[in-house]
Design an enzyme around this catalytic site. Structure first.
Site, PDB file in Angstrom:
ATOM      1  N   GLU A  19      -0.282 -75.857 -31.368  1.00 26.93           N
ATOM      2  CA  GLU A  19       0.857 -75.208 -31.966  1.00 26.93           C
ATOM      3  C   GLU A  19       1.968 -76.046 -32.117  1.00 26.93           C
ATOM      4  O   GLU A  19       3.354 -75.942 -32.060  1.00 26.93           O
ATOM      5  CB  GLU A  19       1.339 -74.182 -30.380  1.00 26.93           C
ATOM      6  CG  GLU A  19       0.296 -73.099 -30.114  1.00 26.93           C
ATOM      7  CD  GLU A  19       0.561 -72.240 -28.881  1.00 26.93           C
ATOM      8  OE1 GLU A  19       1.627 -71.666 -29.053  1.00 26.93           O
ATOM      9  OE2 GLU A  19      -0.070 -72.624 -27.918  1.00 26.93           O
ATOM     10  N   SER A 147      -0.081 -68.631 -28.727  1.00 26.45           N
ATOM     11  CA  SER A 147       0.216 -68.129 -29.989  1.00 26.45           C
ATOM     12  C   SER A 147      -0.947 -67.281 -30.689  1.00 26.45           C
ATOM     13  O   SER A 147      -1.056 -67.425 -31.993  1.00 26.45           O
ATOM     14  CB  SER A 147       0.717 -69.363 -30.984  1.00 26.45           C
ATOM     15  OG  SER A 147       1.936 -69.606 -30.525  1.00 26.45           O
ATOM     16  N   TYR A 213       5.104 -65.618 -36.357  1.00 25.12           N
ATOM     17  CA  TYR A 213       6.021 -66.731 -36.711  1.00 25.12           C
ATOM     18  C   TYR A 213       6.522 -66.880 -38.117  1.00 25.12           C
ATOM     19  O   TYR A 213       7.567 -67.441 -38.448  1.00 25.12           O
ATOM     20  CB  TYR A 213       5.600 -68.173 -36.388  1.00 25.12           C
ATOM     21  CG  TYR A 213       5.142 -68.449 -34.801  1.00 25.12           C
ATOM     22  CD1 TYR A 213       6.062 -68.266 -34.004  1.00 25.12           C
ATOM     23  CD2 TYR A 213       3.941 -68.466 -34.449  1.00 25.12           C
ATOM     24  CE1 TYR A 213       5.821 -68.455 -32.749  1.00 25.12           C
ATOM     25  CE2 TYR A 213       3.464 -68.421 -33.254  1.00 25.12           C
ATOM     26  CZ  TYR A 213       4.586 -68.643 -32.474  1.00 25.12           C
ATOM     27  OH  TYR A 213       4.318 -68.601 -30.942  1.00 25.12           O
ATOM     28  N   ARG A 252       8.485 -65.377 -20.528  1.00 26.01           N
ATOM     29  CA  ARG A 252       8.201 -64.207 -20.970  1.00 26.01           C
ATOM     30  C   ARG A 252       6.916 -63.630 -20.594  1.00 26.01           C
ATOM     31  O   ARG A 252       6.071 -64.491 -20.336  1.00 26.01           O
ATOM     32  CB  ARG A 252       8.104 -64.505 -22.539  1.00 26.01           C
ATOM     33  CG  ARG A 252       8.875 -63.507 -23.367  1.00 26.01           C
ATOM     34  CD  ARG A 252       8.410 -63.759 -24.918  1.00 26.01           C
ATOM     35  NE  ARG A 252       6.709 -63.533 -24.989  1.00 26.01           N
ATOM     36  CZ  ARG A 252       6.428 -64.344 -25.689  1.00 26.01           C
ATOM     37  NH1 ARG A 252       6.860 -65.223 -26.343  1.00 26.01           N
ATOM     38  NH2 ARG A 252       4.788 -64.028 -25.844  1.00 26.01           N
ATOM     39  N   ASP A 254       4.150 -60.699 -20.763  1.00 22.25           N
ATOM     40  CA  ASP A 254       3.872 -59.857 -21.917  1.00 22.25           C
ATOM     41  C   ASP A 254       2.903 -58.771 -21.409  1.00 22.25           C
ATOM     42  O   ASP A 254       2.216 -58.858 -20.547  1.00 22.25           O
ATOM     43  CB  ASP A 254       2.957 -60.522 -23.077  1.00 22.25           C
ATOM     44  CG  ASP A 254       3.661 -61.598 -23.841  1.00 22.25           C
ATOM     45  OD1 ASP A 254       4.846 -61.345 -24.004  1.00 22.25           O
ATOM     46  OD2 ASP A 254       3.215 -62.392 -24.344  1.00 22.25           O
ATOM     47  N   GLU A 267      -0.272 -61.500 -20.136  1.00 22.19           N
ATOM     48  CA  GLU A 267      -0.060 -62.960 -20.145  1.00 22.19           C
ATOM     49  C   GLU A 267       1.524 -63.322 -19.723  1.00 22.19           C
ATOM     50  O   GLU A 267       2.390 -62.653 -20.115  1.00 22.19           O
ATOM     51  CB  GLU A 267      -0.554 -63.873 -20.948  1.00 22.19           C
ATOM     52  CG  GLU A 267       0.065 -63.543 -22.374  1.00 22.19           C
ATOM     53  CD  GLU A 267      -0.490 -64.439 -23.597  1.00 22.19           C
ATOM     54  OE1 GLU A 267      -1.562 -64.306 -23.662  1.00 22.19           O
ATOM     55  OE2 GLU A 267       0.018 -65.256 -24.184  1.00 22.19           O
ATOM     56  N   ASN A 269       4.325 -66.658 -20.733  1.00 23.46           N
ATOM     57  CA  ASN A 269       4.582 -67.903 -21.469  1.00 23.46           C
ATOM     58  C   ASN A 269       5.767 -68.588 -20.742  1.00 23.46           C
ATOM     59  O   ASN A 269       6.770 -67.979 -20.638  1.00 23.46           O
ATOM     60  CB  ASN A 269       4.832 -67.499 -23.029  1.00 23.46           C
ATOM     61  CG  ASN A 269       3.785 -66.638 -23.676  1.00 23.46           C
ATOM     62  OD1 ASN A 269       3.242 -67.678 -24.196  1.00 23.46           O
ATOM     63  ND2 ASN A 269       3.593 -65.468 -23.777  1.00 23.46           N
ATOM     64  N   GLY A 273       8.408 -69.309 -27.669  1.00 20.31           N
ATOM     65  CA  GLY A 273       8.830 -69.425 -28.862  1.00 20.31           C
ATOM     66  C   GLY A 273      10.317 -69.263 -28.986  1.00 20.31           C
ATOM     67  O   GLY A 273      10.794 -68.389 -28.447  1.00 20.31           O
TER      68      GLY A 273
END
Length: 306
Positions: A19, A147, A213, A252, A254, A267, A269, A273
């Site tokens: 990443e 990602s 992205y 974050r 999800d 999950e 993070n 990002g």
């Protein structure tokens, strides 16, 4: 906010994971935002210089925006703890747990939090039986990548083994997960604040690396369209899931929602990002917070220990 209190700040970006490209994009945005606010911020790429340079070059704190293994998995957090340099994001244990999708699910399952049905795949798995158990389509993913790297959506019978072998390139631990098709949502965490949910509507087969992205046709809805009751329920679940892993600072959580309106956790993070397409800035903006103010808020959470 007196930005002089932050001292000399290293924005750690890039690194050596798959990443790296995304991390450089996130880090570039963070660095520009911090400098625009008068912070003495500098780029620091651990792929180009040793971490010991953080000490020798006199950095006082770190904005950690590495993604993937050796950035979000507790490794670099451990090094910063040893050096005693405050850093943003979760600590060693929480970062390692959140990077590991299997162990994250096991903890959430133990607490009775909603998760999708899944199966751990090995070379010895009966792939046909797993397809029958989970149904098609289903998702196959490496346990410790981010990602959407290494993820395959299996749509046809007999496709599971090839998807397993693709995921196996990235991690020895591979999961097959049931498909849930009612929508994908995310909830940002900022210190003790829960940001409004964002609904993600990719134009692609699923919310993959390109959709995350690079593509401009992914639709992000914030407000997400949930009722006030659903929004509150998702926020409470996100807070509990974040706490269960020992996370702090920012992150974050999800979610997936099924066709009946029931959601489950996907999950966490711990270094989300921060590109122009990223979700936390969208949620912060809906809360009336600019990208620059968001970055300053995150920097203010930097700490060591705990």
């Amino acid at each position: 906010m007196d930005v002089k209190q932050f001292g000399k700040v290293a924005v750690i970006m890039g690194g050596t994971s798959s990443e790296r490209e995304v991390s450089l994009m996130s880090g570039g945005g963070v660095l520009t935002a911090l400098q625009s606010k008068g912070v003495d911020a500098h780029c620091f790429d651990p792929a180009e210089k040793p971490l010991s340079a953080l000490k020798s070059e006199g950095f006082d704190r770190v904005f950690l925006i590495l993604h993937g293994p050796f950035g979000e998995d507790g490794t670099i957090q451990g090094a910063l703890e040893v050096m005693g340099i405050p850093y943003t994001g979760s600590g060693v244990m929480a970062s390692a747990l959140a990077m590991d999708k299997l162990r994250t699910k096991l903890i959430w399952k133990g607490l009775g939090l909603p998760i999708p049905q899944f199966v751990v795949l090995t070379e010895q798995s009966d792939f046909d039986a797993v397809e029958r158990e989970l149904g098609l389509p289903l998702f196959v993913k490496p346990s410790t990548e981010g990602s959407s790297i290494g993820i395959t959506k299996v749509k046809t019978p007999g496709g599971l083994r090839a998807a397993y072998e693709e995921a196996r390139k990235y991690d020895e631990m591979v999961l097959a997960e049931v498909f849930i098709g009612g929508g994908e949502y995310t909830v940002g965490m900022l210190d003790d604040e829960v940001l409004p949910s964002v609904k993600i509507e990719p134009a692609t087969e699923f919310y993959d690396y390109q959709a995350k992205y690079f593509r401009d046709d992914t639709v992000y809805r914030c407000p997400s369209g949930l009722s006030a009751e659903q929004e509150a329920e998702m926020a409470a679940c996100a807070k509990q899931a974040f706490w269960a892993l020992g996370c702090r600072s920012w992150g974050r959580v999800d979610f997936l929602m099924d066709e009946m309106g029931k959601f489950c956790l996907l999950e966490v993070n711990t270094a989300p990002g921060m590109t122009s397409h990223s979700l936390i800035p969208i949620a912060a903006r809906a809360r009336g917070m600019s990208y620059e103010d968001l970055v300053l808020r995150v920097l203010a959470t930097a700490r060591v220990g705990g």
